[in-house]
Design a protein around this motif. Structure first.
Motif, PDB file in Angstrom:
ATOM      1  N   GLU A  19       0.819  -1.206   0.000  1.00 35.02           N
ATOM      2  CA  GLU A  19       0.000   0.000   0.000  1.00 35.02           C
ATOM      3  C   GLU A  19       0.862   1.269   0.000  1.00 35.02           C
ATOM      4  O   GLU A  19       0.658   2.180  -0.808  1.00 35.02           O
ATOM      5  N   ALA A  20       1.844   1.323   0.890  1.00 33.35           N
ATOM      6  CA  ALA A  20       2.672   2.533   1.015  1.00 33.35           C
ATOM      7  C   ALA A  20       3.612   2.708  -0.180  1.00 33.35           C
ATOM      8  O   ALA A  20       3.734   3.816  -0.722  1.00 33.35           O
ATOM      9  N   THR A  21       4.279   1.644  -0.623  1.00 36.88           N
ATOM     10  CA  THR A  21       5.194   1.789  -1.765  1.00 36.88           C
ATOM     11  C   THR A  21       4.423   2.087  -3.044  1.00 36.88           C
ATOM     12  O   THR A  21       4.878   2.864  -3.880  1.00 36.88           O
ATOM     13  N   GLY A  22       3.248   1.489  -3.185  1.00 29.28           N
ATOM     14  CA  GLY A  22       2.418   1.782  -4.359  1.00 29.28           C
ATOM     15  C   GLY A  22       2.031   3.245  -4.419  1.00 29.28           C
ATOM     16  O   GLY A  22       2.077   3.879  -5.488  1.00 29.28           O
ATOM     17  N   ALA A  23       1.678   3.814  -3.272  1.00 28.12           N
ATOM     18  CA  ALA A  23       1.316   5.232  -3.224  1.00 28.12           C
ATOM     19  C   ALA A  23       2.516   6.116  -3.562  1.00 28.12           C
ATOM     20  O   ALA A  23       2.374   7.125  -4.272  1.00 28.12           O
ATOM     21  N   ILE A  24       3.702   5.753  -3.094  1.00 21.87           N
ATOM     22  CA  ILE A  24       4.910   6.529  -3.407  1.00 21.87           C
ATOM     23  C   ILE A  24       5.175   6.510  -4.908  1.00 21.87           C
ATOM     24  O   ILE A  24       5.391   7.556  -5.531  1.00 21.87           O
ATOM     25  N   ASP A  30       8.343   7.291 -10.694  1.00 21.64           N
ATOM     26  CA  ASP A  30       9.407   6.292 -10.824  1.00 21.64           C
ATOM     27  C   ASP A  30      10.120   6.151  -9.481  1.00 21.64           C
ATOM     28  O   ASP A  30       9.775   6.808  -8.507  1.00 21.64           O
ATOM     29  N   SER A  31      11.111   5.294  -9.449  1.00 20.70           N
ATOM     30  CA  SER A  31      11.790   4.991  -8.188  1.00 20.70           C
ATOM     31  C   SER A  31      12.485   6.218  -7.613  1.00 20.70           C
ATOM     32  O   SER A  31      13.194   6.925  -8.332  1.00 20.70           O
ATOM     33  N   PRO A  32      12.333   6.448  -6.309  1.00 19.02           N
ATOM     34  CA  PRO A  32      12.989   7.586  -5.665  1.00 19.02           C
ATOM     35  C   PRO A  32      14.482   7.329  -5.466  1.00 19.02           C
ATOM     36  O   PRO A  32      14.940   6.187  -5.494  1.00 19.02           O
ATOM     37  N   ASP A  33      15.218   8.406  -5.242  1.00 16.68           N
ATOM     38  CA  ASP A  33      16.644   8.294  -4.924  1.00 16.68           C
ATOM     39  C   ASP A  33      16.850   7.876  -3.475  1.00 16.68           C
ATOM     40  O   ASP A  33      17.810   7.183  -3.151  1.00 16.68           O
ATOM     41  N   VAL A  34      15.952   8.327  -2.591  1.00 17.84           N
ATOM     42  CA  VAL A  34      16.085   8.027  -1.173  1.00 17.84           C
ATOM     43  C   VAL A  34      14.694   7.875  -0.549  1.00 17.84           C
ATOM     44  O   VAL A  34      13.753   8.559  -0.951  1.00 17.84           O
ATOM     45  N   THR A  35      14.591   6.961   0.400  1.00 11.05           N
ATOM     46  CA  THR A  35      13.347   6.751   1.143  1.00 11.05           C
ATOM     47  C   THR A  35      13.668   6.646   2.627  1.00 11.05           C
ATOM     48  O   THR A  35      14.639   6.005   3.016  1.00 11.05           O
ATOM     49  N   PHE A  36      12.834   7.303   3.433  1.00 10.44           N
ATOM     50  CA  PHE A  36      12.884   7.165   4.886  1.00 10.44           C
ATOM     51  C   PHE A  36      11.668   6.352   5.288  1.00 10.44           C
ATOM     52  O   PHE A  36      10.553   6.658   4.870  1.00 10.44           O
ATOM     53  N   ALA A  37      11.898   5.299   6.080  1.00 10.53           N
ATOM     54  CA  ALA A  37      10.818   4.412   6.511  1.00 10.53           C
ATOM     55  C   ALA A  37      10.731   4.412   8.027  1.00 10.53           C
ATOM     56  O   ALA A  37      11.739   4.262   8.717  1.00 10.53           O
ATOM     57  N   SER A  46       8.321  -8.454  11.573  1.00 13.64           N
ATOM     58  CA  SER A  46       8.441  -8.522  10.112  1.00 13.64           C
ATOM     59  C   SER A  46       9.437  -7.498   9.570  1.00 13.64           C
ATOM     60  O   SER A  46       9.476  -7.259   8.368  1.00 13.64           O
ATOM     61  N   VAL A  47      10.253  -6.905  10.446  1.00 10.11           N
ATOM     62  CA  VAL A  47      11.089  -5.781  10.024  1.00 10.11           C
ATOM     63  C   VAL A  47      12.082  -6.160   8.926  1.00 10.11           C
ATOM     64  O   VAL A  47      12.320  -5.366   8.005  1.00 10.11           O
ATOM     65  N   VAL A  48      12.656  -7.345   8.960  1.00 12.80           N
ATOM     66  CA  VAL A  48      13.605  -7.742   7.918  1.00 12.80           C
ATOM     67  C   VAL A  48      12.882  -7.877   6.578  1.00 12.80           C
ATOM     68  O   VAL A  48      13.366  -7.413   5.545  1.00 12.80           O
ATOM     69  N   ALA A  49      11.705  -8.482   6.585  1.00 18.02           N
ATOM     70  CA  ALA A  49      10.927  -8.622   5.348  1.00 18.02           C
ATOM     71  C   ALA A  49      10.442  -7.261   4.846  1.00 18.02           C
ATOM     72  O   ALA A  49      10.448  -7.007   3.630  1.00 18.02           O
ATOM     73  N   ILE A  50      10.040  -6.377   5.742  1.00 19.94           N
ATOM     74  CA  ILE A  50       9.609  -5.029   5.352  1.00 19.94           C
ATOM     75  C   ILE A  50      10.773  -4.291   4.710  1.00 19.94           C
ATOM     76  O   ILE A  50      10.636  -3.701   3.631  1.00 19.94           O
ATOM     77  N   HIS A  51      11.919  -4.326   5.352  1.00 21.43           N
ATOM     78  CA  HIS A  51      13.120  -3.675   4.829  1.00 21.43           C
ATOM     79  C   HIS A  51      13.444  -4.188   3.430  1.00 21.43           C
ATOM     80  O   HIS A  51      13.652  -3.411   2.498  1.00 21.43           O
ATOM     81  N   SER A  52      13.479  -5.496   3.272  1.00 22.68           N
ATOM     82  CA  SER A  52      13.815  -6.114   1.983  1.00 22.68           C
ATOM     83  C   SER A  52      12.804  -5.738   0.895  1.00 22.68           C
ATOM     84  O   SER A  52      13.184  -5.426  -0.236  1.00 22.68           O
ATOM     85  N   ALA A  53      11.538  -5.766   1.236  1.00 21.01           N
ATOM     86  CA  ALA A  53      10.498  -5.447   0.251  1.00 21.01           C
ATOM     87  C   ALA A  53      10.562  -3.986  -0.191  1.00 21.01           C
ATOM     88  O   ALA A  53      10.425  -3.685  -1.385  1.00 21.01           O
ATOM     89  N   ILE A  54      10.774  -3.073   0.747  1.00 23.09           N
ATOM     90  CA  ILE A  54      10.889  -1.656   0.376  1.00 23.09           C
ATOM     91  C   ILE A  54      12.082  -1.454  -0.547  1.00 23.09           C
ATOM     92  O   ILE A  54      11.991  -0.761  -1.561  1.00 23.09           O
ATOM     93  N   ARG A  55      13.216  -2.056  -0.215  1.00 21.58           N
ATOM     94  CA  ARG A  55      14.419  -1.938  -1.070  1.00 21.58           C
ATOM     95  C   ARG A  55      14.131  -2.463  -2.472  1.00 21.58           C
ATOM     96  O   ARG A  55      14.524  -1.860  -3.459  1.00 21.58           O
ATOM     97  N   GLN A  56      13.456  -3.608  -2.548  1.00 18.14           N
ATOM     98  CA  GLN A  56      13.177  -4.217  -3.851  1.00 18.14           C
ATOM     99  C   GLN A  56      12.165  -3.400  -4.652  1.00 18.14           C
ATOM    100  O   GLN A  56      12.336  -3.192  -5.850  1.00 18.14           O
ATOM    101  N   LEU A  57      11.128  -2.920  -4.013  1.00 18.21           N
ATOM    102  CA  LEU A  57      10.060  -2.221  -4.725  1.00 18.21           C
ATOM    103  C   LEU A  57      10.398  -0.776  -5.087  1.00 18.21           C
ATOM    104  O   LEU A  57       9.991  -0.293  -6.144  1.00 18.21           O
ATOM    105  N   LEU A  58      11.138  -0.083  -4.214  1.00 17.35           N
ATOM    106  CA  LEU A  58      11.426   1.324  -4.479  1.00 17.35           C
ATOM    107  C   LEU A  58      12.829   1.577  -5.002  1.00 17.35           C
ATOM    108  O   LEU A  58      13.063   2.591  -5.667  1.00 17.35           O
ATOM    109  N   GLY A  59      13.769   0.689  -4.708  1.00 21.85           N
ATOM    110  CA  GLY A  59      15.146   0.953  -5.126  1.00 21.85           C
ATOM    111  C   GLY A  59      15.680   2.162  -4.380  1.00 21.85           C
ATOM    112  O   GLY A  59      15.142   2.583  -3.360  1.00 21.85           O
ATOM    113  N   GLY A  60      16.744   2.741  -4.873  1.00 20.35           N
ATOM    114  CA  GLY A  60      17.324   3.908  -4.227  1.00 20.35           C
ATOM    115  C   GLY A  60      17.862   3.579  -2.851  1.00 20.35           C
ATOM    116  O   GLY A  60      17.986   2.424  -2.467  1.00 20.35           O
ATOM    117  N   SER A  61      18.213   4.603  -2.116  1.00 18.20           N
ATOM    118  CA  SER A  61      18.737   4.441  -0.761  1.00 18.20           C
ATOM    119  C   SER A  61      17.590   4.366   0.235  1.00 18.20           C
ATOM    120  O   SER A  61      16.533   4.944   0.014  1.00 18.20           O
TER     121      SER A  61
END
Length: 179
Positions: A19-24, A30-37, A46-61
């Motif tokens: 939901e959150a990455t889709g809205a971003i 397109d993919s941002p350069d940096v994301t704060f979560a 689920s923090v490791v899975a959340i971290h991994s999914a955000i990195r995969q879906l949004l890219g960037g830092s």
């Protein structure tokens, strides 16, 4: 600079990330350069899975942390599932992880601090675990060594004591120090 923010209050971590990455991506195009979560304690398991999914879906830092209280829009979430993202297209952003002692910062990864010099166009967003990182000493050191750098940020909620923090810095999840 273009930026977007999104929040999800979904109790399922995977659904919250979607939901959150889709809205971003919808807002930025397109993919941002940096994301704060900012992830609520309710999603800590689920923090490791959340971290991994955000990195995969949004890219960037990626920089972020698990915390007791999360703010998104006009809502503050305490003791409830929440994921808040702030993403941007920036000219230059470098995620850093810090370790330190009571005397100040002992290491920065990657070691880019020597490149700052007299630049006056830089800011540092610092997210720190107050139980494992001497924030006051680090701020004094940064102010002395880099007087032109603006420092903003906040403290992580280290659940359960030292080592209980969870902070993101690109591909890594840290349990101590600062990012």
């Amino acid at each position: 600079m273009a930026f977007a923010a999104a929040a999800s209050w979904h109790p399922n971590a995977a659904a919250a990330v979607g939901e959150a990455t889709g809205a971003i991506l919808e807002r930025l195009g397109d993919s941002p350069d940096v994301t704060f979560a900012f992830v609520s304690e309710s999603h800590r398991g689920s923090v490791v899975a959340i971290h991994s999914a955000i990195r995969q879906l949004l890219g960037g830092s990626l920089i972020g942390a698990v915390t007791n209280s999360v703010i998104g829009g006009q809502v503050e979430a305490e003791n409830t599932p929440a994921l808040v993202l702030w993403s941007a297209h920036l000219e230059d952003a470098t995620p850093l992880s810090f370790t330190g002692t009571g005397a100040g910062i002992t290491s920065v990864i990657p070691d880019v601090m020597s490149e700052i010099g007299e630049r006056d166009d830089m800011s540092l967003i610092l997210v720190a675990d107050p139980l494992t990182f001497a924030v006051d000493a680090a701020l004094e050191q940064l102010s002395r060594d880099f007087p032109n750098v603006t420092v903003v940020g906040g403290m992580v909620s280290p659940i359960g004591g030292p080592g209980g923090a969870r902070m993101f810095c690109d591909d890594d999840v840290h349990s101590s120090g600062a990012v």
